[in-house]
Design a protein around this motif. Structure first.
Motif, PDB file in Angstrom:
ATOM      1  N   PHE A   1       0.982  -1.199  -0.045  1.00  0.00           N
ATOM      2  CA  PHE A   1      -0.133  -0.025  -0.052  1.00  0.00           C
ATOM      3  C   PHE A   1       0.839   1.225  -0.002  1.00  0.00           C
ATOM      4  N   PRO A   2       0.511   2.320  -0.836  1.00  0.00           N
ATOM      5  CA  PRO A   2      -0.618   2.783  -1.387  1.00  0.00           C
ATOM      6  C   PRO A   2      -0.852   2.053  -2.619  1.00  0.00           C
ATOM      7  N   ASN A   3       0.008   1.323  -3.283  1.00  0.00           N
ATOM      8  CA  ASN A   3      -0.131   0.925  -4.731  1.00  0.00           C
ATOM      9  C   ASN A   3      -1.235  -0.218  -4.648  1.00  0.00           C
ATOM     10  N   HIS A   4      -1.280  -1.108  -3.633  1.00  0.00           N
ATOM     11  CA  HIS A   4      -2.504  -2.147  -3.565  1.00  0.00           C
ATOM     12  C   HIS A   4      -2.491  -2.815  -2.245  1.00  0.00           C
ATOM     13  N   TYR A   5      -3.488  -3.135  -1.828  1.00  0.00           N
ATOM     14  CA  TYR A   5      -3.730  -4.128  -0.617  1.00  0.00           C
ATOM     15  C   TYR A   5      -3.606  -5.472  -0.967  1.00  0.00           C
ATOM     16  N   ASN A   6      -3.093  -6.263  -0.317  1.00  0.00           N
ATOM     17  CA  ASN A   6      -3.645  -8.063  -0.498  1.00  0.00           C
ATOM     18  C   ASN A   6      -4.806  -8.084   0.502  1.00  0.00           C
ATOM     19  N   VAL A   7      -5.579  -8.538  -0.283  1.00  0.00           N
ATOM     20  CA  VAL A   7      -7.149  -9.164   0.181  1.00  0.00           C
ATOM     21  C   VAL A   7      -6.612 -10.608   0.576  1.00  0.00           C
ATOM     22  N   LEU A   8      -6.569 -10.960   1.480  1.00  0.00           N
ATOM     23  CA  LEU A   8      -6.122 -12.239   2.276  1.00  0.00           C
ATOM     24  C   LEU A   8      -7.481 -13.079   2.376  1.00  0.00           C
ATOM     25  N   ILE A   9      -7.635 -14.249   1.718  1.00  0.00           N
ATOM     26  CA  ILE A   9      -8.892 -15.055   1.576  1.00  0.00           C
ATOM     27  C   ILE A   9      -8.645 -16.442   2.206  1.00  0.00           C
ATOM     28  N   HIS A  10      -9.213 -16.918   3.206  1.00  0.00           N
ATOM     29  CA  HIS A  10      -9.057 -18.345   3.883  1.00  0.00           C
ATOM     30  C   HIS A  10      -9.764 -19.234   2.668  1.00  0.00           C
ATOM     31  N   THR A  11      -9.085 -20.152   2.604  1.00  0.00           N
ATOM     32  CA  THR A  11      -9.464 -21.342   1.775  1.00  0.00           C
ATOM     33  C   THR A  11      -8.873 -22.540   2.628  1.00  0.00           C
ATOM     34  N   GLU A  12      -9.543 -23.859   2.216  1.00  0.00           N
ATOM     35  CA  GLU A  12      -9.029 -24.779   3.004  1.00  0.00           C
ATOM     36  C   GLU A  12      -7.522 -25.317   2.507  1.00  0.00           C
ATOM     37  N   ARG A  13      -7.073 -25.007   1.425  1.00  0.00           N
ATOM     38  CA  ARG A  13      -6.031 -25.103   0.917  1.00  0.00           C
ATOM     39  C   ARG A  13      -5.483 -24.090   0.219  1.00  0.00           C
ATOM     40  N   THR A  14      -4.282 -23.738  -0.172  1.00  0.00           N
ATOM     41  CA  THR A  14      -3.851 -22.419  -0.957  1.00  0.00           C
ATOM     42  C   THR A  14      -4.026 -22.857  -2.397  1.00  0.00           C
ATOM     43  N   LEU A  15      -4.590 -21.683  -3.099  1.00  0.00           N
ATOM     44  CA  LEU A  15      -4.933 -21.851  -4.461  1.00  0.00           C
ATOM     45  C   LEU A  15      -4.316 -20.707  -5.142  1.00  0.00           C
ATOM     46  N   THR A  16      -3.988 -21.113  -6.492  1.00  0.00           N
ATOM     47  CA  THR A  16      -3.497 -20.385  -7.475  1.00  0.00           C
ATOM     48  C   THR A  16      -4.593 -19.781  -8.363  1.00  0.00           C
ATOM     49  N   GLY A  17      -4.223 -18.671  -9.283  1.00  0.00           N
ATOM     50  CA  GLY A  17      -5.269 -18.426 -10.424  1.00  0.00           C
ATOM     51  C   GLY A  17      -5.636 -19.510 -11.218  1.00  0.00           C
ATOM     52  N   PRO A  18      -4.676 -20.294 -11.910  1.00  0.00           N
ATOM     53  CA  PRO A  18      -4.894 -21.374 -12.824  1.00  0.00           C
ATOM     54  C   PRO A  18      -5.622 -22.542 -12.028  1.00  0.00           C
ATOM     55  N   GLU A  19      -5.337 -22.680 -10.643  1.00  0.00           N
ATOM     56  CA  GLU A  19      -6.074 -23.958 -10.082  1.00  0.00           C
ATOM     57  C   GLU A  19      -7.563 -23.475  -9.634  1.00  0.00           C
ATOM     58  N   ALA A  20      -7.839 -22.236  -9.571  1.00  0.00           N
ATOM     59  CA  ALA A  20      -9.100 -21.749  -9.365  1.00  0.00           C
ATOM     60  C   ALA A  20      -9.900 -21.576 -10.686  1.00  0.00           C
TER      61      ALA A  20
END
Length: 144
Positions: A109-128
């Motif tokens: 920040f101030p460029n951007h926030y990291n929005v942390l999302i709880h998932t059962e296991r970590t996911l990447t963009g392609p996996e999602a």
């Protein structure tokens, strides 16, 4: 899923609209030693046109300053609908629930926030199954 909390979010949370956006860049890496720090804020306002990073984690800690190491990077999203993103919001990607907002990291920040999302296991963009243009929604939890 209900996340543990150091404070109750119900004391001031009234009704709100969903916050929407779309993926502008897909990310495909993960880390086990990222060292993000959870901000003390349970919510962040986002404006139309802002771009923030979406990061998954299997951590459940919500105390301010908690270290978040195990992460998967989904991508960057442009917010189409301004509003308030709250800890506990359900995150939908292309209309499928993927996780729950754990909180925010402000290391960029101030460029951007990291929005942390709880998932059962970590996911990447392609996996999602993400692609540029994938739709994202931050939906408030159902209230009884």
């Amino acid at each position: 899923m209900t996340l543990p909390s150091t404070t109750s979010l119900d004391w001031e949370n009234g009704a709100k609209r969903e916050v929407t956006g779309e993926i502008v860049k897909v990310l495909k890496h993960r880390r086990q030693d990222r060292g993000m720090r959870l901000e003390e804020f349970a919510s962040r306002c986002v404006q139309r046109g802002e771009i923030h990073e979406l990061v998954t984690t299997d951590h459940v800690e919500t105390a301010a300053g908690s270290r978040i190491d195990r992460v998967g990077f989904l991508g960057f999203a442009e917010f189409i609908q301004a509003g308030v993103v709250d800890r506990g919001d359900t995150v939908l990607l292309d209309d499928e629930p993927v996780g729950t907002v754990l909180g925010f990291d402000a290391c960029h920040f101030p460029n951007h926030y990291n929005v942390l999302i709880h998932t059962e296991r970590t996911l990447t963009g392609p996996e999602a199954g993400l692609r540029p243009g994938s739709h994202i929604v931050f939906r408030p939890p159902a209230r009884l």
